[in-house]
Design an enzyme around this catalytic site. Structure first.
Site, mmCIF file in Angstrom:
data_model
loop_
_atom_site.group_PDB
_atom_site.id
_atom_site.type_symbol
_atom_site.label_atom_id
_atom_site.label_comp_id
_atom_site.label_asym_id
_atom_site.label_seq_id
_atom_site.Cartn_x
_atom_site.Cartn_y
_atom_site.Cartn_z
ATOM 1 N N SER A 131 1.175 36.194 -56.433
ATOM 2 C CA SER A 131 1.175 35.181 -55.445
ATOM 3 C C SER A 131 2.885 34.368 -55.251
ATOM 4 O O SER A 131 2.874 33.750 -54.232
ATOM 5 C CB SER A 131 -0.021 34.206 -55.745
ATOM 6 O OG SER A 131 0.352 33.361 -56.691
ATOM 7 N N LYS B 78 -4.751 25.266 -55.414
ATOM 8 C CA LYS B 78 -3.159 25.217 -55.318
ATOM 9 C C LYS B 78 -2.871 24.009 -54.319
ATOM 10 O O LYS B 78 -1.655 23.414 -54.487
ATOM 11 C CB LYS B 78 -2.608 26.606 -54.668
ATOM 12 C CG LYS B 78 -2.558 27.609 -55.819
ATOM 13 C CD LYS B 78 -2.323 28.675 -55.017
ATOM 14 C CE LYS B 78 -2.362 29.954 -56.049
ATOM 15 N NZ LYS B 78 -1.949 31.435 -55.550
#
Length: 826
Positions: A701, A744
């Protein structure tokens, strides 16, 4: 015994023939009526009747000097003291009073002989006793083979009942066999049947003899089944008593033999053996388990107490007897109370609470159902274990916790076999033994921390434990007998599901618990943490008050976490300082503000560094998801003269290295579009570094952040300091979806980020993100890297004006290099 026969009906009465000698009796159309309770008189039978009511006594005074014939009718409701016509059955029996007894208590008793059935048409008078108009009824008999066979069958059944009834006199069989008339046989058996009053009355009202016999046959069959079952049980009991007496005799002989041999009481002594036997019987073991326990107990009796095996068997039987085979707590599932308990102990977590309430509702509607195995997944300190305790309290069950962190031995779950010295049951059975019930709430804590080595795989051993289709026969290696775990409510916890094996993950329903926002932490601190720490340190709210600004300062400057554990520790440190002041003599109330926090905890531990870290080209802010929650990380890139090589540092894993290589290849393929001189790329080496080099990092990611950092470096344009990004990239420039977006974004908000770049295919996860995060952050969902650069760097430049390798502006003239470094500039 014989039945009655109607000879003639006249206007004044009915002439019937009764008795074996054919005696004629005249029954008038109006008879005195004697109501009786809880008993039915049948024609041809002789029965005693107790007389206690005043009207009944007046009736006897009237009829005894005369014909002594009365109509005996049963009451429908025995509680009625003065029955009327509606309170009586309409079919009764005309009876001849044979004898009258006057009892010492003032009551009277009579013996009556039933003559014939009658129908009560109505009452003529009720005072001083009842008289009524009657109609004599006649039996309906259809002779034939069917009736003969029915009579033979009923007679056989009745003889068998008499044979199995020890209290029945022997003369009853003789009387039964002497009755030849079907009607008389039916009435005789009906009078002696064990049946309710209403059932006997139904037999009395049946005029068809064949139907009456069938009613008798059905009742005899039921009575016969009960008697045969009682006889079988008595035989078994007698056989067991004989076995027990023989066993006791042999045991006494064995004791005497061992005493003569100098072995004392033999296998541990009769007292200890009998104590174990009593405990095993009291534990209500299943039949197959009890059979195994008795086999081991018999072995124990035959083994001398000095034998090492004696202690092994005794310990095994003690553990068997102490397990809760049949002990369980009663569930108290009230959804309103459960919701109050969850709200009392936990702030927010609405989705999690709703799922728990749904789970409890299903358990209430179907208590015997296995249900799902819940698994709470989230960062440390968000309340996973305390949720399990709240569920146990809401259900009224015992709560036990099994810590699985670091467990590497399969025997910790399944136990050791008894062939080994020092063997013991597994953790599951051991905790159930401590809990004392077979239906506790068992929390399997840190299921993602299970290990595996040469001693086996504990995660594989848990597959049977957490499978509702199998755990009702869970077999611990130590017990070697099945134990039913289907009543246990299992709740697992984990920080991440990445390390949980697929088959084990498939058996659990994962409920994600995200980290807390700043406002969540503030509310949790005010409602739970501060009162709890004040109580833990012997302080009261009258002595200490935490201001909101102080709590926010603690959250922003001294803790940076998804949960609230460090926040609670910081509050505890402040409380300890206040406690020291109180003990030293301070009496006035302490108001904790930012200055007091700084005085106790020292300089702030976390400061905003986004602007300083991202103010130069080549630095991009990425977002990561770790087992302890979300984090932000900085991707730094620099270049220097070389041959187009790339260097990666920061203890990154193979997947992240591949993402960096893909990002560099994508930059090189799009150099002209981005305004980068391809010659410059060929003559420069690139170094990508991810700070916090001591922390391992991996995952795809960070691809978008690495690409953006390289583009920023090579175009000499800094990335916006308030933008964080996440996403996997492909060599075609596409941005692929990632996981953990909720965690996140929470980390990004805690770090002061204002805008987030995420993959377009992650837009579906937006409803899962807390509203406070959505109000604070601006989300950009992108499908390719061009959209990423447009947001993070602004529109690309089409001119090839990259920065020089020495970092000077592209139009600056070259200066002679200093002699002390002649090889730095080409």
């Amino acid at each position: 015994m014989s039945d009655s026969q109607i000879i003639e009906r006249t206007t004044t009465g009915t002439v019937i023939r009764t008795g074996a000698n054919g005696q004629r009796t005249v029954l008038p159309n109006v008879l005195p009526i004697l109501p009786i309770r809880n008993i039915v008189v049948f024609p041809g039978t002789v029965m005693p009747l107790n007389v206690g009511r005043a009207k009944s006594k007046a009736l006897l005074d009237e009829v005894m000097p005369g014909e002594k014939i009365v109509g005996v009718v049963t009451q429908k409701n025995p509680e009625v003291e003065d029955p009327g016509y509606s309170d009586l059955y309409t079919v009764g029996v005309a009876c001849l009073i044979l004898k009258l007894f006057k009892l010492p208590d003032g009551n009277q008793s009579i013996i009556v002989h039933g003559l014939t059935r009658l129908r009560l048409l109505g009452l003529e008078q009720t005072e001083p006793f009842a008289t009524g108009r009657i109609e004599v009824l006649e039996d309906v008999t259809t002779p034939g083979p069917a009736l003969d066979a029915l009579v033979a069958s009923v007679r056989q059944q009745a003889n068998r009942v008499i044979e199995l009834s020890p209290s029945t006199p022997d003369e009853a069989a003789q009387v039964l066999n002497s009755i030849t008339n079907p009607s008389a046989l039916a009435d005789f058996l009906a009078a002696n049947l064990q049946a309710e009053t209403a059932e006997k009355q139904r037999v009395l009202e049946e005029l068809d003899v064949e139907k009456r016999l069938r009613l008798i046959a059905a009742r005899l069959a039921t009575q016969l089944d009960v008697l045969e079952l009682q006889s079988k049980i008595q035989s078994q009991v007698k056989e067991n008593i004989d076995k027990s007496q023989r066993r006791y005799y042999l045991q006494e002989q064995l004791k005497a033999i061992r005493k003569e041999l100098g072995e004392g009481e033999g296998g541990g002594g009769g007292g200890e053996i009998e104590t174990l036997r009593g405990k095993l019987e009291a534990a209500k073991l299943p039949e197959n388990v009890m059979k195994e326990a008795m086999r081991e107990l018999n072995r124990l009796e035959a083994i001398p107490s000095a034998s090492p095996e004696y202690g092994v068997i005794r310990t095994y039987l003690q553990i068997l007897s102490e397990l809760p085979w049949a002990v369980e707590t009663q569930d108290k599932i009230e959804l309103t109370d459960a919701r109050q308990v969850l709200d009392r102990d936990h702030f927010d977590l609405e989705k999690v609470k709703r799922r728990i309430i749904e789970y409890l509702a299903v358990r209430k509607l179907r208590p015997q159902g296995g249900g799902a195995i819940l698994c709470f997944v989230g960062p440390p300190g968000v309340g996973k274990t305390s949720l399990g305790k709240s569920i146990a309290e809401a259900m009224g069950r015992n709560f036990i916790r099994v810590a699985l962190g670091g467990v590497r031995d399969e025997a910790d779950i399944r136990g050791h076999r008894r062939t080994y010295i020092g063997s013991m049951p597994g953790r599951i059975i051991a905790e159930l033994r401590k809990a004392g019930t077979r239906n506790p709430v068992m929390m399997l804590d840190e299921v993602d921390k299970l290990g595996a080595d040469f001693r086996g795989d504990p995660a594989s051993a848990l597959l049977e434990v957490l499978d509702p289709a199998q755990n009702h026969t869970f077999t611990d290696h130590y017990l070697d007998v099945p134990f039913d775990l289907s009543k246990v409510l299992f709740i697992a916890t984990a920080n991440t599901m990445d390390t949980v094996p697929g088959p084990l993950r498939d058996r659990m329903e994962v409920i994600e618990i995200p980290g807390y926002t700043e406002s969540d932490k503030l509310n949790i601190a005010k409602r739970y943490l501060v009162p709890r720490q004040l109580e833990a340190h012997g302080l009261s709210e009258k002595q200490v008050k935490f201001s909101d600004s102080a709590l926010r300062w603690l959250i922003e400057s001294y803790t940076r976490e998804a949960g609230v554990r460090n926040l609670e520790r910081s509050i505890g440190a402040v409380c300890r300082a206040i406690a020291a002041e109180v003990v030293a003599g301070r009496t006035e109330k302490v108001t904790v503000d930012r200055d007091y926090v700084g005085k106790v905890l020292g300089p702030r531990r976390f400061e905003p560094e986004l602007a300083s870290r991202t103010s130069v080209p080549g630095v991009a802010t990425g977002m990561a998801y770790t087992p302890v929650g979300g984090e932000i990380l900085f991707i730094e890139a620099t270049r220097f003269p070389g041959k187009g090589a790339i260097t990666l540092t920061g203890q990154i894993g193979d997947v992240m290295k591949e993402s960096a290589t893909a990002a560099f290849s994508l930059i090189r393929s799009r150099a002209e579009r981005l305004g980068i001189d391809p010659k410059l790329l060929a003559e420069s080496d690139i170094h990508i570094h991810v700070p916090s080099g001591a922390v391992p990092k991996d995952g795809p990611s960070a691809g978008v952040a690495m690409f953006t950092a390289l583009a920023s470096l090579l175009t000499n344009k800094p990335v916006r300091h308030d933008v964080a990004m996440t996403g996997e990239i492909t060599l075609r420039g596409l941005v692929l979806p990632i996981g953990g977006l909720k965690e996140k974004t929470l980390a990004a908000m805690r770090a002061g980020i204002k805008q987030v770049i995420a993959p377009k295919r992650n837009e579906k996860d937006l409803p899962e993100i807390p509203q406070e995060v959505k109000d604070t952050l601006k989300f950009h969902f992108v499908g390719n890297v061009d959209q990423v650069l447009a947001i993070a760097l602004g529109p690309p430049r089409r001119i090839a004006a990259p920065a020089r390798p020495d970092g000077r502006p592209p139009n600056a003239r070259s200066q002679p290099a200093p002699r002390r470094a002649p090889a730095q500039v080409r």
